[in-house]
Design a protein around this motif. Structure first.
Motif, PDB file in Angstrom:
ATOM      1  N   PHE A 129       0.789  -1.181   0.051  1.00 12.32           N
ATOM      2  CA  PHE A 129       0.104   0.044   0.046  1.00 12.32           C
ATOM      3  C   PHE A 129       1.041   1.345  -0.101  1.00 12.32           C
ATOM      4  O   PHE A 129       0.425   2.319  -0.590  1.00 12.32           O
ATOM      5  CB  PHE A 129      -0.824   0.031   1.262  1.00 12.32           C
ATOM      6  N   LEU A 130       2.137   1.267   0.353  1.00 22.62           N
ATOM      7  CA  LEU A 130       2.805   2.314   0.708  1.00 22.62           C
ATOM      8  C   LEU A 130       3.142   2.752  -0.977  1.00 22.62           C
ATOM      9  O   LEU A 130       3.231   3.734  -1.262  1.00 22.62           O
ATOM     10  CB  LEU A 130       4.053   2.008   1.334  1.00 22.62           C
ATOM     11  N   GLY A 131       3.894   1.577  -1.727  1.00 23.70           N
ATOM     12  CA  GLY A 131       3.941   1.817  -3.451  1.00 23.70           C
ATOM     13  C   GLY A 131       2.951   2.275  -3.966  1.00 23.70           C
ATOM     14  O   GLY A 131       3.084   3.229  -4.352  1.00 23.70           O
ATOM     15  N   ALA A 132       1.714   1.763  -3.561  1.00 28.50           N
ATOM     16  CA  ALA A 132       0.674   2.074  -4.266  1.00 28.50           C
ATOM     17  C   ALA A 132       0.136   3.889  -4.067  1.00 28.50           C
ATOM     18  O   ALA A 132       0.082   4.326  -4.999  1.00 28.50           O
ATOM     19  CB  ALA A 132      -0.610   1.241  -3.956  1.00 28.50           C
ATOM     20  N   GLU A 133       0.229   3.952  -2.762  1.00 30.71           N
ATOM     21  CA  GLU A 133      -0.040   5.298  -2.494  1.00 30.71           C
ATOM     22  C   GLU A 133       1.074   6.489  -2.930  1.00 30.71           C
ATOM     23  O   GLU A 133       0.605   7.496  -3.411  1.00 30.71           O
ATOM     24  CB  GLU A 133      -0.308   5.792  -0.805  1.00 30.71           C
ATOM     25  N   ILE A 134       2.214   6.231  -2.973  1.00 30.61           N
ATOM     26  CA  ILE A 134       3.315   7.049  -3.566  1.00 30.61           C
ATOM     27  C   ILE A 134       2.926   7.426  -4.970  1.00 30.61           C
ATOM     28  O   ILE A 134       3.028   8.385  -5.476  1.00 30.61           O
ATOM     29  CB  ILE A 134       4.527   6.364  -3.619  1.00 30.61           C
ATOM     30  N   VAL A 135       2.475   6.323  -5.727  1.00 33.47           N
ATOM     31  CA  VAL A 135       2.154   6.558  -7.210  1.00 33.47           C
ATOM     32  C   VAL A 135       0.744   7.358  -7.219  1.00 33.47           C
ATOM     33  O   VAL A 135       0.587   8.130  -8.059  1.00 33.47           O
ATOM     34  CB  VAL A 135       2.239   5.191  -7.934  1.00 33.47           C
ATOM     35  N   GLN A 136       0.004   6.859  -6.511  1.00 32.94           N
ATOM     36  CA  GLN A 136      -1.519   7.534  -6.243  1.00 32.94           C
ATOM     37  C   GLN A 136      -1.374   9.150  -6.223  1.00 32.94           C
ATOM     38  O   GLN A 136      -1.798  10.053  -6.506  1.00 32.94           O
ATOM     39  CB  GLN A 136      -2.285   7.162  -5.409  1.00 32.94           C
ATOM     40  N   ASP A 137      -0.231   9.472  -5.168  1.00 35.13           N
ATOM     41  CA  ASP A 137      -0.144  10.795  -4.794  1.00 35.13           C
ATOM     42  C   ASP A 137       0.598  11.702  -6.040  1.00 35.13           C
ATOM     43  O   ASP A 137       0.310  12.882  -5.843  1.00 35.13           O
ATOM     44  CB  ASP A 137       0.907  11.020  -3.767  1.00 35.13           C
ATOM     45  N   ARG A 138       1.448  11.041  -6.869  1.00 39.48           N
ATOM     46  CA  ARG A 138       1.881  11.565  -7.970  1.00 39.48           C
ATOM     47  C   ARG A 138       1.042  11.704  -9.131  1.00 39.48           C
ATOM     48  O   ARG A 138       1.121  12.654  -9.874  1.00 39.48           O
ATOM     49  CB  ARG A 138       3.288  10.773  -8.283  1.00 39.48           C
ATOM     50  N   VAL A 139       0.290  10.804  -9.728  1.00 38.41           N
ATOM     51  CA  VAL A 139      -0.507  10.736 -10.778  1.00 38.41           C
ATOM     52  C   VAL A 139      -2.219  10.893 -10.337  1.00 38.41           C
ATOM     53  O   VAL A 139      -2.709  11.364 -11.359  1.00 38.41           O
ATOM     54  CB  VAL A 139      -0.619   9.438 -11.456  1.00 38.41           C
ATOM     55  N   GLY A 140      -2.673  10.876  -9.193  1.00 40.31           N
ATOM     56  CA  GLY A 140      -3.923  11.297  -8.952  1.00 40.31           C
ATOM     57  C   GLY A 140      -4.935   9.899  -9.211  1.00 40.31           C
ATOM     58  O   GLY A 140      -4.314   8.998  -9.223  1.00 40.31           O
ATOM     59  N   GLY A 141      -6.162  10.052  -8.989  1.00 41.16           N
ATOM     60  CA  GLY A 141      -6.838   9.017  -9.411  1.00 41.16           C
ATOM     61  C   GLY A 141      -7.045   8.098  -8.171  1.00 41.16           C
ATOM     62  O   GLY A 141      -6.762   8.335  -7.068  1.00 41.16           O
ATOM     63  N   GLU A 142      -7.792   7.023  -8.320  1.00 43.78           N
ATOM     64  CA  GLU A 142      -7.701   5.934  -7.174  1.00 43.78           C
ATOM     65  C   GLU A 142      -6.676   5.043  -6.870  1.00 43.78           C
ATOM     66  O   GLU A 142      -5.915   4.960  -7.847  1.00 43.78           O
ATOM     67  CB  GLU A 142      -9.288   4.878  -7.542  1.00 43.78           C
ATOM     68  N   LEU A 143      -6.885   4.518  -5.703  1.00 42.16           N
ATOM     69  CA  LEU A 143      -5.660   3.482  -5.446  1.00 42.16           C
ATOM     70  C   LEU A 143      -5.709   2.218  -6.482  1.00 42.16           C
ATOM     71  O   LEU A 143      -6.659   1.742  -6.655  1.00 42.16           O
ATOM     72  CB  LEU A 143      -5.861   3.004  -4.034  1.00 42.16           C
ATOM     73  N   LEU A 144      -4.310   1.907  -6.987  1.00 44.94           N
ATOM     74  CA  LEU A 144      -4.085   0.935  -7.700  1.00 44.94           C
ATOM     75  C   LEU A 144      -5.011   1.256  -9.252  1.00 44.94           C
ATOM     76  O   LEU A 144      -5.535   0.007  -9.622  1.00 44.94           O
ATOM     77  CB  LEU A 144      -4.610  -0.380  -7.287  1.00 44.94           C
ATOM     78  N   SER A 145      -5.141   2.164  -9.662  1.00 44.37           N
ATOM     79  CA  SER A 145      -6.097   2.425 -10.888  1.00 44.37           C
ATOM     80  C   SER A 145      -5.108   2.793 -12.030  1.00 44.37           C
ATOM     81  O   SER A 145      -5.561   2.845 -13.332  1.00 44.37           O
ATOM     82  CB  SER A 145      -6.532   3.961 -10.634  1.00 44.37           C
ATOM     83  N   THR A 146      -3.669   2.530 -11.907  1.00 50.33           N
ATOM     84  CA  THR A 146      -2.767   2.410 -13.016  1.00 50.33           C
ATOM     85  C   THR A 146      -1.890   1.414 -12.882  1.00 50.33           C
ATOM     86  O   THR A 146      -1.391   0.585 -11.866  1.00 50.33           O
ATOM     87  CB  THR A 146      -2.118   3.606 -12.977  1.00 50.33           C
ATOM     88  N   THR A 147      -1.050   1.116 -14.120  1.00 53.83           N
ATOM     89  CA  THR A 147      -0.296  -0.263 -14.163  1.00 53.83           C
ATOM     90  C   THR A 147       1.081   0.239 -13.264  1.00 53.83           C
ATOM     91  O   THR A 147       1.683  -0.546 -12.456  1.00 53.83           O
ATOM     92  CB  THR A 147       0.068  -0.354 -15.576  1.00 53.83           C
ATOM     93  N   GLY A 148       1.474   1.561 -13.410  1.00 58.84           N
ATOM     94  CA  GLY A 148       2.440   1.847 -12.401  1.00 58.84           C
ATOM     95  C   GLY A 148       2.255   1.690 -10.967  1.00 58.84           C
ATOM     96  O   GLY A 148       2.941   1.784 -10.072  1.00 58.84           O
ATOM     97  N   GLY A 149       0.851   2.064 -10.459  1.00 58.42           N
ATOM     98  CA  GLY A 149       0.481   1.823  -9.241  1.00 58.42           C
ATOM     99  C   GLY A 149       0.681   0.428  -8.724  1.00 58.42           C
ATOM    100  O   GLY A 149       1.197   0.102  -7.605  1.00 58.42           O
ATOM    101  N   TRP A 150       0.401  -0.539  -9.696  1.00 61.81           N
ATOM    102  CA  TRP A 150       0.361  -1.950  -9.312  1.00 61.81           C
ATOM    103  C   TRP A 150       1.866  -2.307  -9.261  1.00 61.81           C
ATOM    104  O   TRP A 150       2.349  -3.099  -8.313  1.00 61.81           O
ATOM    105  CB  TRP A 150      -0.304  -2.746 -10.286  1.00 61.81           C
ATOM    106  N   VAL A 151       2.820  -2.048  -9.933  1.00 60.36           N
ATOM    107  CA  VAL A 151       4.070  -2.217 -10.192  1.00 60.36           C
ATOM    108  C   VAL A 151       4.835  -1.652  -8.977  1.00 60.36           C
ATOM    109  O   VAL A 151       5.544  -2.598  -8.337  1.00 60.36           O
ATOM    110  CB  VAL A 151       4.797  -1.668 -11.599  1.00 60.36           C
ATOM    111  N   ALA A 152       4.451  -0.431  -8.480  1.00 59.46           N
ATOM    112  CA  ALA A 152       5.067   0.265  -7.301  1.00 59.46           C
ATOM    113  C   ALA A 152       4.712  -0.779  -5.994  1.00 59.46           C
ATOM    114  O   ALA A 152       5.463  -0.793  -5.328  1.00 59.46           O
ATOM    115  CB  ALA A 152       4.904   1.589  -7.246  1.00 59.46           C
TER     116      ALA A 152
END
Length: 208
Positions: free
Chosen positions: A43-66
Motif C-alpha cells: 500500500f505504501l508503493g501504491a499510495e506513492i504513485v497515487q499521490d503523484r498521478v492522482g486517481g484511485e488507489l491501484l488505478s494505473t499499471t504504475g501503481g500496481w508495479v510500485a
C-alpha cells in the motif's frame, strides 16, 4: 483493470489480512511479520504513485508495479531483520488505528488524520520497544487493527465506500454507528479468541 475490479481486489486483500490479524496476529507474529511488511510495502508503493498521478488507489499499471515492488522489498526486509518487521507492523497498525480515531472525532482534513495516525503509531512503537512487546499488547493491537481492516474491506466490497475513501471509511459510511459497532464486535471476538488460544498454550506448557 476497471475501478470496480480494483476495489474488489483491495477489499479482498484487506479482508484476508484483517482476518489473520484478528484471530492469529498476536500468537503468530513471527510467521506473519514478513506478510505484514509486504502488506505495508504494497500500500505504501501504491499510495506513492497515487499521490503523484492522482486517481484511485491501484488505478494505473504504475501503481500496481510500485505496490508489488514495495511488497517484495519490505517483505524481505521484515523477514531478514525481525525488529525492523516489528517496527513496521506495530507502526502501520498504530497508524490505521490513529486514522480511525481521528475519523471518529470528525476530522475532515487529511493532514489531521495523518498527524493523529503518525502520533499513535509512534506511541505504540515506543511502548512496544520499551515493554519488549508483551503478548497482551500484540493481541490488542492485532485484534483492533485487524477488525478495522475487515470492516473497511467489507465497506469497499459492498460499495459503501470507494477506493478513494478507504483512509476515511468510517467517517463517510452511513450509518457510521453501525460500522463502528461492527468493528468493535469483530475486535471483541478476535480478542477473546486470541486470549483463549494463549491460555490454552500456557496450560499445555504447564501441563507438559
Amino acid at each position: 483493470m476497471n475501478e470496480g475490479t480494483n476495489d474488489v481486489v483491495v477489499a479482498l486483500i484487506m479482508l484476508g489480512v484483517g482476518i489473520v490479524l484478528v484471530f492469529w496476529g498476536g500468537a503468530a507474529l513471527r510467521a506473519l511479520i514478513a506478510l505484514a511488511g509486504a502488506f505495508v510495502g504494497f500500500f505504501l508503493g501504491a499510495e506513492i504513485v497515487q499521490d503523484r498521478v492522482g486517481g484511485e488507489l491501484l488505478s494505473t499499471t504504475g501503481g500496481w508495479v510500485a505496490a508489488i515492488v514495495g511488497a517484495i522489498v519490505l517483505g524481505l526486509l521484515a523477514y531478514f531483520w525481525y525488529w525492523l518487521g516489528i517496527v513496521l507492523w506495530v507502526g502501520a497498525m498504530g497508524y490505521v488505528l490513529g486514522v480511525v480515531i481521528a475519523n471518529a472525532f470528525g476530522a475532515d482534513e487529511e493532514w489531521i488524520r495523518t498527524t493523529v495516525g503518525l502520533v499513535v503509531a509512534a506511541v505504540l512503537v515506543v511502548i512496544a520497544v520499551v515493554a519488549s512487546l508483551p503478548a497482551l499488547l500484540l493481541i490488542i493491537v492485532s485484534a483492533a487493527s485487524g477488525a478495522t481492516l475487515v470492516v473497511t474491506g467489507l465497506m469497499l466490497l459492498f460499495g459503501v465506500i470507494d477506493g478513494r475513501e478507504v483512509d476515511r471509511a468510517f467517517s463517510v459510511a452511513e450509518p457510521a454507528w453501525a460500522w463502528y459497532a461492527a468493528a468493535i464486535a469483530v475486535f471483541v471476538v478476535g480478542l477473546v479468541a486470541q486470549l483463549g488460544m494463549t491460555s490454552r498454550r500456557s496450560a499445555q506448557g504447564v501441563g507438559g
